[in-house]
Scaffold this motif. Structure first.
Motif, PDB file in Angstrom:
ATOM      1  N   VAL A  46      -6.984 -25.157 -62.284  1.00 30.13           N
ATOM      2  CA  VAL A  46      -6.576 -26.562 -62.385  1.00 30.13           C
ATOM      3  C   VAL A  46      -5.952 -26.898 -63.734  1.00 30.13           C
ATOM      4  N   GLY A  49      -5.130 -30.544 -65.250  1.00 27.53           N
ATOM      5  CA  GLY A  49      -5.079 -31.519 -64.169  1.00 27.53           C
ATOM      6  C   GLY A  49      -3.715 -32.116 -63.924  1.00 27.53           C
ATOM      7  N   ALA A  53      -4.233 -34.252 -60.440  1.00 28.83           N
ATOM      8  CA  ALA A  53      -4.358 -35.705 -60.548  1.00 28.83           C
ATOM      9  C   ALA A  53      -3.303 -36.441 -59.719  1.00 28.83           C
ATOM     10  N   ASP A  58      -9.319 -33.968 -56.434  1.00 28.22           N
ATOM     11  CA  ASP A  58     -10.288 -34.394 -57.449  1.00 28.22           C
ATOM     12  C   ASP A  58     -11.319 -33.343 -57.824  1.00 28.22           C
ATOM     13  N   GLY A  60     -11.599 -29.285 -59.379  1.00 24.78           N
ATOM     14  CA  GLY A  60     -10.836 -28.179 -59.943  1.00 24.78           C
ATOM     15  C   GLY A  60     -11.718 -27.166 -60.630  1.00 24.78           C
ATOM     16  N   ALA A  71      -8.582 -32.055 -68.062  1.00 21.25           N
ATOM     17  CA  ALA A  71      -8.619 -32.386 -66.635  1.00 21.25           C
ATOM     18  C   ALA A  71      -9.686 -33.441 -66.360  1.00 21.25           C
ATOM     19  N   ARG A  74      -8.538 -36.776 -66.843  1.00 21.50           N
ATOM     20  CA  ARG A  74      -7.697 -37.228 -65.723  1.00 21.50           C
ATOM     21  C   ARG A  74      -8.526 -37.452 -64.463  1.00 21.50           C
ATOM     22  N   ILE A  76     -10.727 -35.555 -62.957  1.00 25.38           N
ATOM     23  CA  ILE A  76     -10.956 -34.426 -62.068  1.00 25.38           C
ATOM     24  C   ILE A  76     -12.396 -33.948 -62.260  1.00 25.38           C
ATOM     25  N   VAL A  78     -14.580 -31.127 -62.618  1.00 23.69           N
ATOM     26  CA  VAL A  78     -14.226 -29.758 -62.985  1.00 23.69           C
ATOM     27  C   VAL A  78     -15.449 -28.852 -63.077  1.00 23.69           C
TER      28      VAL A  78
END
Length: 208
Positions: A46, A49, A53, A58, A60, A71, A74, A76, A78
């Protein structure tokens, strides 16, 4: 684990590429969006992101701590991990996305097997990458020693990747392409066209 050091050390340089080549980035997003369906999705590799994003993904996974921090900003969700050993249960996702990641993994067959493992029945794997035999791919290959990111990359052709996907049990391929000029010449988003062989950025969707 793949060599994550360049992405840890040059995170700002990585991020700056998307701003410098905004039209190329938008072209790639448009090509990916063309083949992505709704449903629970994971991006493998990812990074920061930049793709997940805007594409509405959503979750990663990535081995690089600095990238994961970006990320997360953003929004995400993770997890740190590698493509060859995904930290998720079987049949968890309806879509698995890899963007440029395939050229950085240590083991392509293991990566594809893991993607298939975490996909639900009839789920889709979507791969976006620079085709090794495209104009941009040829230049990247010739000059990869000059890039901290691509120095350790192994670029693949679409034919190679299709063969690997078949070997991994994937079927029902759909392919689109974009970025038909050298990236310095792209000043507005390029068209997204079916097939491959002309565009340097190719997206394959394959069914589990």
């Amino acid at each position: 684990m793949p060599n994550a050091a360049p992405f840890e050390e040059h995170t700002d340089r990585y991020e700056a590429w998307f701003d410098e080549y905004e039209a190329v980035y938008e072209s790639e997003l448009n090509a990916l969006d063309r083949l992505l369906d709704d449903g629970r999705a994971l991006e493998v590799g990812v990074g920061s992101g930049r793709f997940a994003a805007p594409l509405g993904i959503d979750i990663g996974v990535d081995p690089t701590i600095g990238m994961l921090q970006r990320a997360r900003r953003r929004e995400i969700d993770v997890v740190r991990g590698v493509a060859e050993q995904l930290p998720f249960a079987e049949e968890t996702f309806e879509t698995v996305l890899l963007v440029t990641t395939i050229c950085f993994v240590e083991d392509v067959p293991a990566t594809l097997a893991e993607a298939r493992r975490v996909l639900a029945p009839d789920g889709d794997l979507v791969l976006g990458y620079v085709d090794r035999h495209s104009p941009v791919g040829e230049i990247y290959e010739q000059h990869k020693e000059e890039s901290p990111f691509y120095r350790d990359a192994t670029f693949v052709s679409t034919d190679q990747l299709r063969g690997a996907l078949l070997d991994a049990g994937f079927t029902d391929f759909e392919i689109v392409q974009t970025v038909f000029r050298w990236i310095d010449e792209v000043d507005e988003p390029e068209p997204v066209e079916p097939g491959y062989g002309d565009g340097s950025f190719v997206v394959i969707k394959a069914r589990r």
